[in-house]
Design an enzyme around this catalytic site. Sequence first.
Site, short mmCIF file in Angstrom:
data_model
loop_
_atom_site.label_atom_id
_atom_site.label_comp_id
_atom_site.label_asym_id
_atom_site.label_seq_id
_atom_site.Cartn_x
_atom_site.Cartn_y
_atom_site.Cartn_z
N ASN A 179 0.87 -1.18 0.00
CA ASN A 179 0.00 0.00 0.00
C ASN A 179 0.91 1.23 0.00
O ASN A 179 1.51 1.55 1.02
CB ASN A 179 -0.88 -0.02 1.25
N TRP A 180 0.98 1.87 -1.14
CA TRP A 180 1.89 3.03 -1.27
C TRP A 180 1.30 4.30 -0.65
O TRP A 180 1.98 5.32 -0.59
CB TRP A 180 2.24 3.25 -2.75
N LYS A 181 0.05 4.24 -0.22
CA LYS A 181 -0.60 5.42 0.36
C LYS A 181 -0.36 6.65 -0.55
O LYS A 181 -0.38 6.50 -1.76
CB LYS A 181 -0.07 5.67 1.78
N HIS A 238 -9.53 1.12 4.64
CA HIS A 238 -8.28 1.32 5.37
C HIS A 238 -8.55 2.25 6.56
O HIS A 238 -9.32 3.20 6.45
CB HIS A 238 -7.22 1.92 4.45
N GLU A 280 -6.96 4.60 7.80
CA GLU A 280 -6.69 6.03 7.56
C GLU A 280 -7.89 6.70 6.89
O GLU A 280 -8.15 7.88 7.12
CB GLU A 280 -5.40 6.18 6.72
N GLU A 323 -5.59 -5.07 10.42
CA GLU A 323 -4.58 -4.04 10.65
C GLU A 323 -4.87 -3.30 11.96
O GLU A 323 -5.70 -2.35 11.97
CB GLU A 323 -4.57 -3.04 9.50
N GLY A 343 2.41 1.92 10.78
CA GLY A 343 3.43 2.96 10.67
C GLY A 343 4.13 3.30 11.98
O GLY A 343 4.84 4.31 12.06
N SER A 357 3.21 -2.43 10.33
CA SER A 357 4.65 -2.49 10.62
C SER A 357 5.30 -3.83 10.25
O SER A 357 6.21 -4.30 10.93
CB SER A 357 4.91 -2.18 12.10
N GLY A 382 4.80 1.18 4.64
CA GLY A 382 6.12 1.80 4.47
C GLY A 382 7.16 0.91 3.81
O GLY A 382 7.95 1.38 2.98
#
Length: 250
Positions: free
Chosen positions: A10-12, A93, A95, A164, A170, A209, A231
Site C-alpha cells: 500500500n503506497w498510500k 483502510h 486512515e 490491521e 506505521g 509495521s 512503508g
Amino acid sequence: MALKKLVAGNWKMHGLSADLAEVEAIASEAQRYPAVDVALCVPSILIERAARAVPGFPIGGQDVHHAEKGAHTGCTSALMLLDAGAVLTIVGHSERRDAQRESDAEVKAKATAALSVGLSVILCVGESLDVREQGGAIETVTAQLDRSLPDSLEGEAELAIAYEPIWAIGTGKIPTMPEIAEMHAAIRATLRGRFGAAGEQVRILYGGSVKASNAGEIFGIRDVDGALVGGASLTAADFIPIVAAGAAAS
Ligand code: PEP
C-alpha cells in the site's frame, strides 16, 4: 490446505513518475517467488502508468466510490479503476475510516461495488489501542468485519481481509504472535459463519509495521495468508525480502 499467500503493498500518498522504476523492480523481482501472489496498490493517478509499465503484474487502487458514476467530485468509481488497469482495490483502510469518517456500511458498499465489476478487494479492519488495552479487540474487529462484509462472494473477483491494528500502522509496534493468531482465528470463524466453506478460501492478511525482520514469524502463524505492507513496500529493497519470507513460509 494453506492458502497461497498474498503480499500486497500500500503506497498510500507516495509515488511520482520517477517511482515507476521501483514498481518495475518490484514486479520483476517478485517473479522469483511464484509461490506468493504479489500486488501493489498505488495512488489512483499512478495506476494507469504503473499498469502499463508492468503488464500482468497486479496493480490496485487504495479506495473506490460505491456509486457507478455521478456527482461525486474527486472520487473514483470501480469501473474507472478497472479502466485504468487496476485489478484490485483496498477498501476500509483505517486512515480513510478515520480521516474520511467512512462507516462500516460505506465500506460494505465499496467492497460490493468493486467485486461486482470484477475488481478484487482487500477489506481492512482493525482496533484502536484503547480497545486493545481494554480487552475488546476480538469483539470489536469481528463486529466491524461482520458489518463491512459484502452479502455474497459470488463472482470471479476475490475478497481478502486485512487485519490491521490501527496502533500498529506505521508505528513499528506489532501485536504479539498469539494476539495475531487469536485475531486471525476469530476472523476465520466470522468468515466461515457468514460464507460457509467459501469463507475458508478468503485470505486473511496481517498489516501493521510488517518488515523483513518480522515477516517470517508472522507468516508462520496459522490463518495468516499474507500481508498488507505500507512503508516497507515503497522500494524493492525493503519489499522483496518480505515476499521472500512469504515464499519461505509457503
Ligand atoms: C498500511 O498502511 O496498510 C500499513 C500496514 O502500513 P505500515 O506497513 O507502514 O505499518
